[in-house]
Design an enzyme around this catalytic site. Structure first.
Site, PDB file in Angstrom:
ATOM      1  N   ASN A   9       1.051  -0.989  -0.024  1.00 46.35           N
ATOM      2  CA  ASN A   9       0.045   0.075  -0.039  1.00 46.35           C
ATOM      3  C   ASN A   9       0.836   1.188   0.247  1.00 46.35           C
ATOM      4  OD1 ASN A   9      -1.902   2.041   0.492  1.00 46.35           O
ATOM      5  ND2 ASN A   9      -2.493   1.386   2.532  1.00 46.35           N
ATOM      6  N   TRP A  10       0.850   1.855  -1.051  1.00 45.95           N
ATOM      7  CA  TRP A  10       1.801   2.964  -1.257  1.00 45.95           C
ATOM      8  C   TRP A  10       1.602   4.308  -0.781  1.00 45.95           C
ATOM      9  CZ3 TRP A  10       4.126   2.305  -7.005  1.00 45.95           C
ATOM     10  CH2 TRP A  10       5.206   1.293  -6.886  1.00 45.95           C
ATOM     11  N   HIS A  95      -9.417   1.210   4.674  1.00 49.52           N
ATOM     12  CA  HIS A  95      -8.094   1.219   5.502  1.00 49.52           C
ATOM     13  C   HIS A  95      -8.302   2.433   6.594  1.00 49.52           C
ATOM     14  CE1 HIS A  95      -4.059   2.485   6.233  1.00 49.52           C
ATOM     15  NE2 HIS A  95      -3.670   1.349   5.658  1.00 49.52           N
ATOM     16  N   GLU A  97      -6.551   4.778   7.926  1.00 52.18           N
ATOM     17  CA  GLU A  97      -6.502   6.176   7.372  1.00 52.18           C
ATOM     18  C   GLU A  97      -7.742   6.798   7.073  1.00 52.18           C
ATOM     19  OE1 GLU A  97      -2.747   5.624   5.593  1.00 52.18           O
ATOM     20  OE2 GLU A  97      -1.792   4.936   7.383  1.00 52.18           O
ATOM     21  N   GLU A 167      -5.141  -4.870  10.406  1.00 52.64           N
ATOM     22  CA  GLU A 167      -4.146  -3.795  10.664  1.00 52.64           C
ATOM     23  C   GLU A 167      -4.445  -3.034  12.078  1.00 52.64           C
ATOM     24  OE1 GLU A 167      -2.130  -2.703   6.354  1.00 52.64           O
ATOM     25  OE2 GLU A 167      -3.722  -1.283   7.250  1.00 52.64           O
ATOM     26  N   GLY A 234       3.189  -0.990   4.102  1.00 53.63           N
ATOM     27  CA  GLY A 234       3.034   0.422   3.892  1.00 53.63           C
ATOM     28  C   GLY A 234       4.518   0.840   3.618  1.00 53.63           C
ATOM     29  N   GLY A 235       5.120   1.540   4.694  1.00 53.40           N
ATOM     30  CA  GLY A 235       6.511   2.345   4.513  1.00 53.40           C
ATOM     31  C   GLY A 235       7.391   1.156   3.811  1.00 53.40           C
TER      32      GLY A 235
END
Ligand code: 13P
Length: 249
Positions: A9-10, A95, A97, A167, A234-235
């Protein structure tokens, strides 16, 4: 028995050019890797570049969100047919976020899930508790509620491609990872709630990914858990070498 799925997930990183650079370096590193499925989810704007770059490879491309309507006056939104038209096959839904900063609710997650399924996209539905909920012993309740409401009036027959990502919000971007045991326990709750909604056979086949500070250093331990069917990264997915090493755990 459940093929693992390793997804990137960019988030709000990488221009189309940067996406092309990533694939130039990443694809040779994972060439021929067929033990796991690999998915990369760039921003909408880099989807086309990513699809073109990954064409003919073992890497599928997904989006990070979707609107639930087929089309209409929804400024700034993107619908399922548009994603399919550029060659995306997967979509992340709900997600944390989106839930935290953009007003995503369990109900909108449900609408988005139905729309993705109808269109033939593979949905990756995210669930997870915040730190206060875990501290208050509410993880079980939160996960069950998020699943129950996400799956409301979704039929097992239509949901065959469903993927769920656990998550824990406190583990995202913080460097704090759930221990493999904590993740496995949460996955078991999600699987049991899925069995309630879709039946035990469906639940046994459901892939549940873990996300939250997955790194090359902890990927092997996490992926060795029987309950963990992949990762949403992610990161550590932004760098080709790091993501390739997670894929190969
Ligand atoms: P990090 O891997 O950066 O913690 O992000 C996890 C995530 O939110 C993936 O969707």
């Amino acid at each position: 028995m459940r093929t693992k799925l390793i997804a990137a997930n960019w988030k709000m990183y990488k221009t189309p050019d940067q996406a092309r650079d990533f694939f130039r370096d990443f694809l040779p590193m994972v060439q021929g890797h067929d033990r796991d499925e690999i998915v990369v989810c760039p921003t909408y704007l880099a989807l086309d570049a990513a699809v073109t770059a990954a064409k003919g490879s073992n890497v599928a491309i997904g989006a990070q969100d979707i609107h639930w309507e087929k089309d209409g006056a929804f400024t700034g939104e993107i619908c399922a047919t548009m994603l399919l038209a550029v060659g995306a096959t997967h979509v992340i839904i709900g997600h944390s976020e989106r839930r935290q900063y953009f007003g995503e609710t369990d109900d909108s997650v449900n609408l988005k899930l139905k729309s993705a399924i109808e269109a033939g996209l593979i949905p990756i539905v995210c669930v997870g508790e915040v730190l206060e909920e875990r501290a208050a012993g509410l993880t079980d309740d939160v996960l069950r509620r998020q699943c129950l409401r996400a799956f409301h009036k979704v039929s097992a027959k239509k949901a065959v491609s469903l993927v769920v990502a656990y998550e824990p919000v406190w583990a995202i971007g913080t460097g704090k990872t759930a221990t493999p045991q904590m993740a496995a326990d949460a996955h078991a709750i999600i699987r049991s709630e899925t069995a309630e909604s879709f039946g035990p056979e469906f639940a046994a086949k459901l892939r549940i990914l873990y996300g939250g500070s997955v790194k090359p250093e902890n990927a092997h331990a996490l992926m060795s858990e029987e309950e963990i069917d992949g990762a949403l990264v992610g990161g550590a997915s932004l760098d080709p070498k790091s993501f390739a090493s997670i894929v190969k755990y």
